[in-house]
Design a protein around this motif. Structure first.
Motif, mmCIF file in Angstrom:
data_model
loop_
_atom_site.group_PDB
_atom_site.id
_atom_site.type_symbol
_atom_site.label_atom_id
_atom_site.label_comp_id
_atom_site.label_asym_id
_atom_site.label_seq_id
_atom_site.Cartn_x
_atom_site.Cartn_y
_atom_site.Cartn_z
ATOM 1 N N GLU A 31 0.759 -1.309 0.154
ATOM 2 C CA GLU A 31 -0.111 -0.037 -0.075
ATOM 3 C C GLU A 31 0.758 1.382 -0.004
ATOM 4 O O GLU A 31 0.485 2.381 0.446
ATOM 5 N N SER A 32 2.068 1.314 -0.426
ATOM 6 C CA SER A 32 2.920 2.321 -0.848
ATOM 7 C C SER A 32 2.519 3.746 -1.312
ATOM 8 O O SER A 32 1.537 3.550 -2.292
ATOM 9 N N ALA A 33 2.877 4.527 -0.470
ATOM 10 C CA ALA A 33 2.466 5.949 -1.213
ATOM 11 C C ALA A 33 3.691 6.129 -2.305
ATOM 12 O O ALA A 33 3.385 7.236 -3.337
ATOM 13 N N LEU A 34 4.657 5.232 -2.494
ATOM 14 C CA LEU A 34 5.664 5.544 -3.508
ATOM 15 C C LEU A 34 5.714 4.277 -4.076
ATOM 16 O O LEU A 34 6.703 3.560 -4.258
ATOM 17 N N PRO A 35 4.807 3.731 -5.048
ATOM 18 C CA PRO A 35 5.036 2.578 -5.925
ATOM 19 C C PRO A 35 6.194 2.135 -6.387
ATOM 20 O O PRO A 35 6.532 1.010 -6.639
ATOM 21 N N GLU A 36 6.754 3.260 -7.032
ATOM 22 C CA GLU A 36 7.812 3.095 -7.828
ATOM 23 C C GLU A 36 9.025 2.633 -7.058
ATOM 24 O O GLU A 36 9.980 1.548 -7.136
ATOM 25 N N LEU A 37 9.176 3.241 -5.901
ATOM 26 C CA LEU A 37 10.267 3.006 -4.787
ATOM 27 C C LEU A 37 10.077 1.625 -4.313
ATOM 28 O O LEU A 37 11.135 0.636 -4.042
ATOM 29 N N ALA A 38 8.594 1.174 -4.058
ATOM 30 C CA ALA A 38 8.337 -0.022 -3.336
ATOM 31 C C ALA A 38 8.813 -1.053 -4.232
ATOM 32 O O ALA A 38 9.301 -2.035 -3.864
ATOM 33 N N GLY A 39 8.428 -0.887 -5.650
ATOM 34 C CA GLY A 39 8.671 -1.727 -6.693
ATOM 35 C C GLY A 39 9.986 -2.120 -6.755
ATOM 36 O O GLY A 39 10.626 -3.304 -6.871
ATOM 37 N N ALA A 40 11.088 -1.161 -6.710
ATOM 38 C CA ALA A 40 12.335 -1.254 -6.746
ATOM 39 C C ALA A 40 12.964 -2.006 -5.676
ATOM 40 O O ALA A 40 13.873 -2.990 -5.604
ATOM 41 N N ALA A 41 12.583 -1.595 -4.160
ATOM 42 C CA ALA A 41 12.967 -2.342 -3.125
ATOM 43 C C ALA A 41 12.639 -3.891 -3.162
ATOM 44 O O ALA A 41 13.258 -4.883 -2.715
ATOM 45 N N ARG A 42 11.385 -4.067 -3.802
ATOM 46 C CA ARG A 42 10.897 -5.515 -3.619
ATOM 47 C C ARG A 42 11.554 -6.305 -4.969
ATOM 48 O O ARG A 42 11.849 -7.348 -4.880
ATOM 49 N N SER A 43 11.623 -5.633 -6.410
ATOM 50 C CA SER A 43 12.135 -6.454 -7.574
ATOM 51 C C SER A 43 13.353 -6.766 -7.505
ATOM 52 O O SER A 43 14.014 -7.652 -7.926
ATOM 53 N N SER A 44 14.317 -5.745 -6.595
ATOM 54 C CA SER A 44 15.619 -6.048 -6.564
ATOM 55 C C SER A 44 16.092 -7.073 -5.386
ATOM 56 O O SER A 44 17.355 -7.589 -5.499
ATOM 57 N N GLY A 45 15.110 -7.518 -4.659
ATOM 58 C CA GLY A 45 15.532 -8.352 -3.800
ATOM 59 C C GLY A 45 16.095 -7.592 -2.464
ATOM 60 O O GLY A 45 16.224 -8.293 -1.505
ATOM 61 N N ALA A 46 16.185 -6.291 -2.356
ATOM 62 C CA ALA A 46 16.748 -5.479 -1.345
ATOM 63 C C ALA A 46 15.822 -5.827 0.144
ATOM 64 O O ALA A 46 16.423 -5.935 0.811
ATOM 65 N N LEU A 47 14.526 -5.563 -0.239
ATOM 66 C CA LEU A 47 13.672 -5.919 0.953
ATOM 67 C C LEU A 47 13.817 -7.165 1.695
ATOM 68 O O LEU A 47 13.953 -7.304 2.908
#
Length: 209
Positions: A31-47
């Motif tokens: 439910e991120s306010a910043l979906p592009e940043l959330a996507g980067a954190a998740r798709s990169s495996g960083a999270l």
């Protein structure tokens, strides 16, 4: 002394704190306010790597601190002196105190011994908060910085910590920013000048040894 030996010396569990920066539902969650940043954190495996670091820290006796950015519903005390703050105030998801948006996001586990430092202002979890005195009371000498974003909060945290005398370790694959190729540039050209840059696996290896 090899690089691994030096890193292991820096990451002594007795004097190390693992910090997660803005790893909250309203920033990196679904439910991120910043979906592009959330996507980067998740798709990169960083999270996922941040979650693995937190789990390893818990197992090794390393103190974990979660830094959360939030605001009051009436906005009192919040900054409005930069474009970033004004834009954040117009987002459909607000990081309001007491809401799900400011809870630490899955899959990161929050243990009873973890500390949560919340801020109502500024760009860094270190400036004008309880974080520095808490770290000193914990006997922290090395701060491991993870989270988002590589654009703003991570560099601010690293620079503030170095200025305050801490040794900083940044797991290069446990931070994220936008665009996706921006984080490596920040690491190479800025953070590597003041912090030890390692991989998540290298840090995990020190705590599992």
């Amino acid at each position: 002394m090899t690089g691994n030996d030096r890193l292991a010396g820096q990451l002594d569990p007795a004097t190390t704190v693992l910090l997660t920066v803005e790893c909250q539902r309203g920033v990196v969650g679904e439910e991120s306010a910043l979906p592009e940043l959330a996507g980067a954190a998740r798709s990169s495996g960083a999270l996922d790597r941040i979650a693995a670091l937190v789990d390893a820290a818990h197992a090794a006796g390393v103190q974990v601190v979660h830094a959360v950015a939030e605001r009051r519903p009436d906005g009192r005390g919040a900054n409005s002196n930069a474009r970033l703050f004004r834009a954040a105030g117009r987002l459909p998801v607000q990081q309001l105190t007491g809401t799900r948006a400011v809870e630490v996001a899955d899959p990161i586990a929050v243990a009873e011994a973890d500390l949560v430092v919340r801020r109502l202002h500024g760009l860094s979890p270190m400036a004008g908060t309880d974080l520095d005195p808490l770290l000193r009371n914990l006997g922290c000498r090395t701060l491991v910085v993870t989270g988002v974003s590589a654009n703003v909060a991570i560099p601010n945290t690293v620079f503030d910590a170095v200025n305050l005398g801490y040794t900083v370790v940044v797991p290069s694959d446990a931070i994220a920013g936008v665009p996706a190729d921006y984080a490596p540039q920040v690491l190479r050209h800025s953070l590597a000048l003041v912090a030890t840059v390692a991989t998540t696996e290298e840090v995990l290896g020190c705590w599992k040894a």
